[in-house]
Design a protein around this motif. Sequence first.
Motif, PDB file in Angstrom:
ATOM      1  N   VAL A  82      69.871   3.007  -5.393  1.00 19.59           N
ATOM      2  CA  VAL A  82      70.037   2.528  -4.025  1.00 19.59           C
ATOM      3  C   VAL A  82      69.084   1.350  -3.842  1.00 19.59           C
ATOM      4  O   VAL A  82      67.915   1.428  -4.220  1.00 19.59           O
ATOM      5  CB  VAL A  82      69.711   3.643  -3.005  1.00 19.59           C
ATOM      6  CG1 VAL A  82      69.698   3.093  -1.586  1.00 19.59           C
ATOM      7  CG2 VAL A  82      70.712   4.784  -3.134  1.00 19.59           C
ATOM      8  N   THR A  83      69.610   0.262  -3.299  1.00 14.71           N
ATOM      9  CA  THR A  83      68.789  -0.938  -3.098  1.00 14.71           C
ATOM     10  C   THR A  83      68.866  -1.371  -1.641  1.00 14.71           C
ATOM     11  O   THR A  83      69.949  -1.406  -1.048  1.00 14.71           O
ATOM     12  CB  THR A  83      69.269  -2.088  -4.003  1.00 14.71           C
ATOM     13  OG1 THR A  83      69.231  -1.640  -5.365  1.00 14.71           O
ATOM     14  CG2 THR A  83      68.384  -3.312  -3.851  1.00 14.71           C
ATOM     15  N   PHE A  84      67.713  -1.694  -1.072  1.00 15.86           N
ATOM     16  CA  PHE A  84      67.622  -2.234   0.287  1.00 15.86           C
ATOM     17  C   PHE A  84      67.110  -3.659   0.167  1.00 15.86           C
ATOM     18  O   PHE A  84      66.164  -3.931  -0.572  1.00 15.86           O
ATOM     19  CB  PHE A  84      66.633  -1.401   1.113  1.00 15.86           C
ATOM     20  CG  PHE A  84      66.308  -2.022   2.443  1.00 15.86           C
ATOM     21  CD1 PHE A  84      67.181  -1.898   3.510  1.00 15.86           C
ATOM     22  CD2 PHE A  84      65.120  -2.716   2.622  1.00 15.86           C
ATOM     23  CE1 PHE A  84      66.882  -2.464   4.749  1.00 15.86           C
ATOM     24  CE2 PHE A  84      64.812  -3.284   3.856  1.00 15.86           C
ATOM     25  CZ  PHE A  84      65.695  -3.149   4.922  1.00 15.86           C
ATOM     26  N   ARG A  85      67.765  -4.559   0.897  1.00 13.58           N
ATOM     27  CA  ARG A  85      67.327  -5.958   0.870  1.00 13.58           C
ATOM     28  C   ARG A  85      67.259  -6.485   2.292  1.00 13.58           C
ATOM     29  O   ARG A  85      68.196  -6.306   3.071  1.00 13.58           O
ATOM     30  CB  ARG A  85      68.299  -6.791   0.047  1.00 13.58           C
ATOM     31  CG  ARG A  85      67.833  -8.222  -0.116  1.00 13.58           C
ATOM     32  CD  ARG A  85      68.684  -8.954  -1.115  1.00 13.58           C
ATOM     33  NE  ARG A  85      68.103 -10.247  -1.418  1.00 13.58           N
ATOM     34  CZ  ARG A  85      68.486 -11.003  -2.410  1.00 13.58           C
ATOM     35  NH1 ARG A  85      69.439 -10.596  -3.211  1.00 13.58           N
ATOM     36  NH2 ARG A  85      67.925 -12.169  -2.613  1.00 13.58           N
ATOM     37  N   ALA A  86      66.138  -7.117   2.624  1.00 14.34           N
ATOM     38  CA  ALA A  86      65.960  -7.741   3.935  1.00 14.34           C
ATOM     39  C   ALA A  86      65.370  -9.119   3.674  1.00 14.34           C
ATOM     40  O   ALA A  86      64.197  -9.229   3.335  1.00 14.34           O
ATOM     41  CB  ALA A  86      65.029  -6.913   4.808  1.00 14.34           C
ATOM     42  N   GLY A  87      66.208 -10.147   3.799  1.00 14.49           N
ATOM     43  CA  GLY A  87      65.749 -11.489   3.458  1.00 14.49           C
ATOM     44  C   GLY A  87      65.380 -11.535   1.986  1.00 14.49           C
ATOM     45  O   GLY A  87      66.181 -11.195   1.129  1.00 14.49           O
ATOM     46  N   SER A  88      64.116 -11.867   1.692  1.00 15.43           N
ATOM     47  CA  SER A  88      63.676 -11.945   0.292  1.00 15.43           C
ATOM     48  C   SER A  88      63.027 -10.639  -0.182  1.00 15.43           C
ATOM     49  O   SER A  88      62.624 -10.532  -1.333  1.00 15.43           O
ATOM     50  CB  SER A  88      62.678 -13.094   0.134  1.00 15.43           C
ATOM     51  OG  SER A  88      61.547 -12.857   0.947  1.00 15.43           O
ATOM     52  N   LEU A  89      62.922  -9.655   0.706  1.00 13.18           N
ATOM     53  CA  LEU A  89      62.298  -8.374   0.350  1.00 13.18           C
ATOM     54  C   LEU A  89      63.326  -7.433  -0.262  1.00 13.18           C
ATOM     55  O   LEU A  89      64.435  -7.305   0.238  1.00 13.18           O
ATOM     56  CB  LEU A  89      61.697  -7.711   1.595  1.00 13.18           C
ATOM     57  CG  LEU A  89      60.655  -8.534   2.350  1.00 13.18           C
ATOM     58  CD1 LEU A  89      60.285  -7.832   3.646  1.00 13.18           C
ATOM     59  CD2 LEU A  89      59.433  -8.758   1.493  1.00 13.18           C
ATOM     60  N   ILE A  90      62.946  -6.767  -1.339  1.00 10.13           N
ATOM     61  CA  ILE A  90      63.857  -5.841  -2.009  1.00 10.13           C
ATOM     62  C   ILE A  90      63.106  -4.566  -2.381  1.00 10.13           C
ATOM     63  O   ILE A  90      61.967  -4.618  -2.836  1.00 10.13           O
ATOM     64  CB  ILE A  90      64.450  -6.464  -3.298  1.00 10.13           C
ATOM     65  CG1 ILE A  90      65.280  -7.688  -2.970  1.00 10.13           C
ATOM     66  CG2 ILE A  90      65.290  -5.441  -4.059  1.00 10.13           C
ATOM     67  CD1 ILE A  90      65.827  -8.414  -4.186  1.00 10.13           C
ATOM     68  N   SER A  91      63.755  -3.424  -2.148  1.00 12.98           N
ATOM     69  CA  SER A  91      63.209  -2.145  -2.595  1.00 12.98           C
ATOM     70  C   SER A  91      64.351  -1.335  -3.186  1.00 12.98           C
ATOM     71  O   SER A  91      65.469  -1.348  -2.663  1.00 12.98           O
ATOM     72  CB  SER A  91      62.582  -1.392  -1.421  1.00 12.98           C
ATOM     73  OG  SER A  91      62.053  -0.156  -1.858  1.00 12.98           O
ATOM     74  N   SER A  92      64.076  -0.637  -4.290  1.00 10.65           N
ATOM     75  CA  SER A  92      65.103   0.187  -4.938  1.00 10.65           C
ATOM     76  C   SER A  92      64.557   1.573  -5.243  1.00 10.65           C
ATOM     77  O   SER A  92      63.348   1.747  -5.412  1.00 10.65           O
ATOM     78  CB  SER A  92      65.577  -0.454  -6.248  1.00 10.65           C
ATOM     79  OG  SER A  92      66.242  -1.665  -5.994  1.00 10.65           O
ATOM     80  N   ALA A  93      65.449   2.539  -5.304  1.00  9.94           N
ATOM     81  CA  ALA A  93      65.071   3.900  -5.679  1.00  9.94           C
ATOM     82  C   ALA A  93      66.278   4.573  -6.315  1.00  9.94           C
ATOM     83  O   ALA A  93      67.423   4.162  -6.110  1.00  9.94           O
ATOM     84  CB  ALA A  93      64.607   4.684  -4.457  1.00  9.94           C
ATOM     85  N   LYS A  94      65.999   5.617  -7.076  1.00  8.11           N
ATOM     86  CA  LYS A  94      67.082   6.356  -7.745  1.00  8.11           C
ATOM     87  C   LYS A  94      67.575   7.488  -6.869  1.00  8.11           C
ATOM     88  O   LYS A  94      66.782   8.203  -6.257  1.00  8.11           O
ATOM     89  CB  LYS A  94      66.567   6.948  -9.069  1.00  8.11           C
ATOM     90  CG  LYS A  94      66.180   5.910 -10.089  1.00  8.11           C
ATOM     91  CD  LYS A  94      67.379   5.380 -10.800  1.00  8.11           C
ATOM     92  CE  LYS A  94      66.972   4.417 -11.910  1.00  8.11           C
ATOM     93  NZ  LYS A  94      68.088   3.616 -12.355  1.00  8.11           N
ATOM     94  N   LEU A  95      68.888   7.674  -6.851  1.00  7.75           N
ATOM     95  CA  LEU A  95      69.518   8.829  -6.226  1.00  7.75           C
ATOM     96  C   LEU A  95      70.060   9.685  -7.344  1.00  7.75           C
ATOM     97  O   LEU A  95      70.852   9.202  -8.172  1.00  7.75           O
ATOM     98  CB  LEU A  95      70.643   8.405  -5.278  1.00  7.75           C
ATOM     99  CG  LEU A  95      71.545   9.549  -4.791  1.00  7.75           C
ATOM    100  CD1 LEU A  95      70.755  10.580  -4.004  1.00  7.75           C
ATOM    101  CD2 LEU A  95      72.683   8.996  -3.939  1.00  7.75           C
ATOM    102  N   LEU A  96      69.624  10.939  -7.402  1.00  8.69           N
ATOM    103  CA  LEU A  96      70.132  11.879  -8.393  1.00  8.69           C
ATOM    104  C   LEU A  96      70.841  13.013  -7.660  1.00  8.69           C
ATOM    105  O   LEU A  96      70.218  13.726  -6.881  1.00  8.69           O
ATOM    106  CB  LEU A  96      68.999  12.449  -9.260  1.00  8.69           C
ATOM    107  CG  LEU A  96      69.426  13.518 -10.271  1.00  8.69           C
ATOM    108  CD1 LEU A  96      70.423  12.962 -11.281  1.00  8.69           C
ATOM    109  CD2 LEU A  96      68.213  14.099 -10.973  1.00  8.69           C
ATOM    110  N   VAL A  97      72.162  13.117  -7.892  1.00  6.42           N
ATOM    111  CA  VAL A  97      72.948  14.190  -7.286  1.00  6.42           C
ATOM    112  C   VAL A  97      73.145  15.267  -8.341  1.00  6.42           C
ATOM    113  O   VAL A  97      73.720  15.021  -9.394  1.00  6.42           O
ATOM    114  CB  VAL A  97      74.308  13.681  -6.770  1.00  6.42           C
ATOM    115  CG1 VAL A  97      75.092  14.813  -6.131  1.00  6.42           C
ATOM    116  CG2 VAL A  97      74.098  12.541  -5.774  1.00  6.42           C
ATOM    117  N   LYS A  98      72.619  16.446  -8.050  1.00 10.86           N
ATOM    118  CA  LYS A  98      72.671  17.543  -9.009  1.00 10.86           C
ATOM    119  C   LYS A  98      73.836  18.469  -8.686  1.00 10.86           C
ATOM    120  O   LYS A  98      74.052  18.822  -7.520  1.00 10.86           O
ATOM    121  CB  LYS A  98      71.361  18.336  -8.970  1.00 10.86           C
ATOM    122  CG  LYS A  98      70.166  17.478  -9.388  1.00 10.86           C
ATOM    123  CD  LYS A  98      68.880  18.260  -9.376  1.00 10.86           C
ATOM    124  CE  LYS A  98      68.318  18.336  -7.988  1.00 10.86           C
ATOM    125  NZ  LYS A  98      66.932  18.822  -7.932  1.00 10.86           N
TER     126      LYS A  98
END
Length: 104
Positions: A82-98
């Motif tokens: 999953v990635t969030f982007r706001a202008g030049s800012l970016i944050s990502s994290a993993k989603l694990l569905v078990k």
Amino acid sequence: LLLLCHAEEAAVMVSGLRNTDVFVGESATFTCELSHPGVRNVQWWLDGTPLHNNLVTEISEQDGRIHTLTLNDVACHDSGTVTFRAGSLISSAKLLVKGISLSA
């Protein structure tokens, strides 16, 4: 003039996304907090595919600073980045569905 300079100050990410593990059928929520509101071009992605607000994908914003993505009724194939982007800012994290194990 001081106010003008402050208004143009670039927003920074106060808190980014966190890796999340959920079971099939549950909801997964991701939250990002920005230093101040007004950042344009806010977008969420799952494995490079843009996400849009609908019944399964809830995208919300609080005070223009706290951005939240909730994926409802997730399935195994929703696992990914999953990635969030706001202008030049970016944050990502993993989603694990078990999957739920049927063997006791």
